[in-house]
Design a protein around this motif. Structure first.
Motif, PDB file in Angstrom:
ATOM      1  N   ILE A  64     -15.625 -23.425  15.063  1.00 43.49           N
ATOM      2  CA  ILE A  64     -14.587 -22.803  14.233  1.00 43.49           C
ATOM      3  C   ILE A  64     -14.700 -21.274  14.223  1.00 43.49           C
ATOM      4  O   ILE A  64     -13.718 -20.592  13.961  1.00 43.49           O
ATOM      5  CB  ILE A  64     -14.589 -23.403  12.802  1.00 43.49           C
ATOM      6  CG1 ILE A  64     -13.215 -23.215  12.157  1.00 43.49           C
ATOM      7  CG2 ILE A  64     -15.711 -22.811  11.961  1.00 43.49           C
ATOM      8  CD1 ILE A  64     -13.000 -24.074  10.936  1.00 43.49           C
ATOM      9  N   ASN A 116     -21.192 -23.164  -0.469  1.00 40.80           N
ATOM     10  CA  ASN A 116     -21.684 -23.690  -1.747  1.00 40.80           C
ATOM     11  C   ASN A 116     -21.131 -22.796  -2.852  1.00 40.80           C
ATOM     12  O   ASN A 116     -20.520 -21.760  -2.571  1.00 40.80           O
ATOM     13  CB  ASN A 116     -23.214 -23.796  -1.785  1.00 40.80           C
ATOM     14  CG  ASN A 116     -23.896 -22.476  -1.517  1.00 40.80           C
ATOM     15  OD1 ASN A 116     -23.440 -21.418  -1.986  1.00 40.80           O
ATOM     16  ND2 ASN A 116     -24.970 -22.501  -0.758  1.00 40.80           N
ATOM     17  N   HIS A 157     -24.317 -19.234   1.882  1.00 38.98           N
ATOM     18  CA  HIS A 157     -24.206 -19.376   3.349  1.00 38.98           C
ATOM     19  C   HIS A 157     -25.562 -19.607   4.038  1.00 38.98           C
ATOM     20  O   HIS A 157     -25.889 -18.968   5.045  1.00 38.98           O
ATOM     21  CB  HIS A 157     -23.539 -18.139   3.977  1.00 38.98           C
ATOM     22  CG  HIS A 157     -22.303 -17.666   3.280  1.00 38.98           C
ATOM     23  ND1 HIS A 157     -21.415 -18.511   2.638  1.00 38.98           N
ATOM     24  CD2 HIS A 157     -21.781 -16.424   3.115  1.00 38.98           C
ATOM     25  CE1 HIS A 157     -20.416 -17.795   2.125  1.00 38.98           C
ATOM     26  NE2 HIS A 157     -20.623 -16.537   2.386  1.00 38.98           N
ATOM     27  N   GLY A 196     -26.822 -22.442   5.553  1.00 42.75           N
ATOM     28  CA  GLY A 196     -26.944 -23.340   6.708  1.00 42.75           C
ATOM     29  C   GLY A 196     -25.584 -23.841   7.150  1.00 42.75           C
ATOM     30  O   GLY A 196     -24.556 -23.429   6.590  1.00 42.75           O
ATOM     31  N   ILE A 248     -15.223 -30.262   5.733  1.00 40.21           N
ATOM     32  CA  ILE A 248     -15.891 -29.874   4.476  1.00 40.21           C
ATOM     33  C   ILE A 248     -16.652 -31.062   3.886  1.00 40.21           C
ATOM     34  O   ILE A 248     -16.109 -32.167   3.808  1.00 40.21           O
ATOM     35  CB  ILE A 248     -14.847 -29.390   3.441  1.00 40.21           C
ATOM     36  CG1 ILE A 248     -14.060 -28.194   3.967  1.00 40.21           C
ATOM     37  CG2 ILE A 248     -15.505 -29.042   2.102  1.00 40.21           C
ATOM     38  CD1 ILE A 248     -12.820 -27.880   3.127  1.00 40.21           C
ATOM     39  N   GLY A 251     -21.261 -32.531   6.327  1.00 41.04           N
ATOM     40  CA  GLY A 251     -22.529 -32.158   6.947  1.00 41.04           C
ATOM     41  C   GLY A 251     -23.663 -32.273   5.952  1.00 41.04           C
ATOM     42  O   GLY A 251     -24.019 -33.374   5.513  1.00 41.04           O
ATOM     43  N   TYR A 260     -23.778 -31.784   2.872  1.00 40.38           N
ATOM     44  CA  TYR A 260     -23.394 -32.432   1.610  1.00 40.38           C
ATOM     45  C   TYR A 260     -23.234 -33.951   1.722  1.00 40.38           C
ATOM     46  O   TYR A 260     -23.020 -34.634   0.711  1.00 40.38           O
ATOM     47  CB  TYR A 260     -22.141 -31.784   1.022  1.00 40.38           C
ATOM     48  CG  TYR A 260     -22.416 -30.490   0.265  1.00 40.38           C
ATOM     49  CD1 TYR A 260     -23.708 -29.964   0.176  1.00 40.38           C
ATOM     50  CD2 TYR A 260     -21.393 -29.793  -0.377  1.00 40.38           C
ATOM     51  CE1 TYR A 260     -23.965 -28.781  -0.511  1.00 40.38           C
ATOM     52  CE2 TYR A 260     -21.645 -28.612  -1.073  1.00 40.38           C
ATOM     53  CZ  TYR A 260     -22.930 -28.120  -1.141  1.00 40.38           C
ATOM     54  OH  TYR A 260     -23.172 -26.957  -1.833  1.00 40.38           O
TER      55      TYR A 260
HETATM   56  N1  AR6 Z   1     -17.706 -25.087  13.771  1.00 42.07           N
HETATM   57  C1  AR6 Z   1     -17.110 -26.188  13.238  1.00 42.07           C
HETATM   58  N2  AR6 Z   1     -17.766 -27.099  12.498  1.00 42.07           N
HETATM   59  C2  AR6 Z   1     -19.085 -26.879  12.279  1.00 42.07           C
HETATM   60  C3  AR6 Z   1     -19.788 -25.757  12.785  1.00 42.07           C
HETATM   61  C4  AR6 Z   1     -19.038 -24.829  13.560  1.00 42.07           C
HETATM   62  N3  AR6 Z   1     -19.598 -23.717  14.077  1.00 42.07           N
HETATM   63  N4  AR6 Z   1     -21.089 -25.850  12.391  1.00 42.07           N
HETATM   64  C5  AR6 Z   1     -21.204 -26.993  11.673  1.00 42.07           C
HETATM   65  N5  AR6 Z   1     -20.002 -27.622  11.614  1.00 42.07           N
HETATM   66  P1  AR6 Z   1     -21.843 -28.236   6.614  1.00 42.07           P
HETATM   67  P2  AR6 Z   1     -21.137 -29.129   3.897  1.00 42.07           P
HETATM   68  C6  AR6 Z   1     -19.627 -28.884  10.948  1.00 42.07           C
HETATM   69  O1  AR6 Z   1     -23.198 -28.805   6.468  1.00 42.07           O
HETATM   70  O2  AR6 Z   1     -21.475 -30.536   4.243  1.00 42.07           O
HETATM   71  C7  AR6 Z   1     -24.213 -24.882   3.780  1.00 42.07           C
HETATM   72  O3  AR6 Z   1     -25.553 -24.571   3.679  1.00 42.07           O
HETATM   73  C8  AR6 Z   1     -20.703 -29.895  10.669  1.00 42.07           C
HETATM   74  O4  AR6 Z   1     -20.983 -30.645  11.841  1.00 42.07           O
HETATM   75  O5  AR6 Z   1     -21.679 -26.903   7.222  1.00 42.07           O
HETATM   76  O6  AR6 Z   1     -19.868 -28.858   3.146  1.00 42.07           O
HETATM   77  C9  AR6 Z   1     -23.377 -24.282   2.662  1.00 42.07           C
HETATM   78  O7  AR6 Z   1     -23.833 -23.005   2.303  1.00 42.07           O
HETATM   79  C10 AR6 Z   1     -20.037 -30.744   9.597  1.00 42.07           C
HETATM   80  O8  AR6 Z   1     -19.201 -31.743  10.195  1.00 42.07           O
HETATM   81  O9  AR6 Z   1     -21.054 -28.169   5.188  1.00 42.07           O
HETATM   82  C11 AR6 Z   1     -23.552 -25.316   1.576  1.00 42.07           C
HETATM   83  O10 AR6 Z   1     -24.771 -25.137   0.875  1.00 42.07           O
HETATM   84  C12 AR6 Z   1     -19.124 -29.759   8.863  1.00 42.07           C
HETATM   85  O11 AR6 Z   1     -19.109 -28.572   9.671  1.00 42.07           O
HETATM   86  C13 AR6 Z   1     -23.604 -26.632   2.333  1.00 42.07           C
HETATM   87  O12 AR6 Z   1     -24.053 -26.301   3.638  1.00 42.07           O
HETATM   88  C14 AR6 Z   1     -19.593 -29.382   7.474  1.00 42.07           C
HETATM   89  O13 AR6 Z   1     -21.007 -29.301   7.459  1.00 42.07           O
HETATM   90  C15 AR6 Z   1     -22.253 -27.278   2.461  1.00 42.07           C
HETATM   91  O14 AR6 Z   1     -22.366 -28.536   3.090  1.00 42.07           O
END
Ligand code: AR6
Length: 190
Positions: free
Chosen positions: A17, A30, A35, A37, A136, A139, A141
């Motif tokens: 993305i 979050n 930001h 991870g 959203i 991952g 969460y």
């Molecule tokens: N492009 C598109 N999708 C992505 C990318 C990318 N570069 N990298 C990861 N994904 P997550 P959450 C996907 O964990 O579950 C953070 O620490 C990934 O495969 O990023 O909402 C925040 O600061 C997954 O399908 O978000 C919060 O603390 C999707 O993005 C927490 O993680 C979401 O995964 C939020 O957790």
């Protein structure tokens, strides 16, 4: 794969993305915009070249736009795209989805709907034509991907009744496995 809801097109895509050519991209943040991870870290690093710096920018924007040091589900914060402008991205819209830890129920669904709708409404207000979302909450969460995709479908359909400027909504899946799973949901529900 795409679906049409009134004047709006909803497409599922695969890729990173942080390089996706749309006017706005959404961050799965979050509530403190730390930001640390996942996609949040990737966006912060790609936008500012330095994650700490983008966290600083995000927190300052949150104080200005929300007047608090955290956001609730449905509240969003907008930050400039900085280096991502090279891909035509103008804004990063930060939203917070529910934490599931593998469980899913109506409450999580409502929170996710709010998070998606808040970002869509903000994009419309910013007169953006195209907006790209990550999956959203699917991952770190731990919400089930299929439920997340279904919730996107329902929310985008609802939003299509009020959209003035947004014409294209993308759900961008990072891995090819997630992309295939999301496509299956669309084939069945769409
Ligand atoms: N492009 C598109 N999708 C992505 C990318 C990318 N570069 N990298 C990861 N994904 P997550 P959450 C996907 O964990 O579950 C953070 O620490 C990934 O495969 O990023 O909402 C925040 O600061 C997954 O399908 O978000 C919060 O603390 C999707 O993005 C927490 O993680 C979401 O995964 C939020 O957790």
């Amino acid at each position: 794969m795409e679906l049409r809801f009134r004047n709006l097109i909803f497409k599922i895509a695969q890729g990173d993305i942080t390089r996706f050519r749309s006017e706005a991209i959404v961050n799965a943040a979050n509530k403190y915009l730390e930001h640390g991870g996942g996609v949040a870290y990737a966006i912060a690093r790609a936008a500012a070249g330095n994650v700490r710096e983008y966290i600083r920018i995000s927190k300052e924007a949150m104080r200005e736009q929300i007047g608090r040091d955290w956001i609730e589900h449905g509240e969003v914060v907008v930050t400039p795209a900085l280096r991502l402008e090279q891909y035509g991205i103008k804004y990063v819209i930060h939203t917070v989805g529910p934490y599931c830890g593998g469980r899913w129920d109506e409450d999580k669904k409502e929170k996710l709907k709010k998070a998606i709708l808040g970002a869509l409404r903000k994009a419309d207000e910013l007169k953006v034509r195209s907006i790209a979302f990550p999956a959203i909450s699917a991952g770190i969460y731990g919400c089930p991907l299929e439920e997340v995709v279904r919730t996107f479908l329902e929310t985008v359909e609802k939003f299509s009744g009020e959209a003035d400027n947004v014409r294209e909504v993308y759900l961008v899946l990072y891995s090819s496995e997630d992309y295939e799973r999301a496509l299956k949901v669309l084939e069945v529900e769409g």
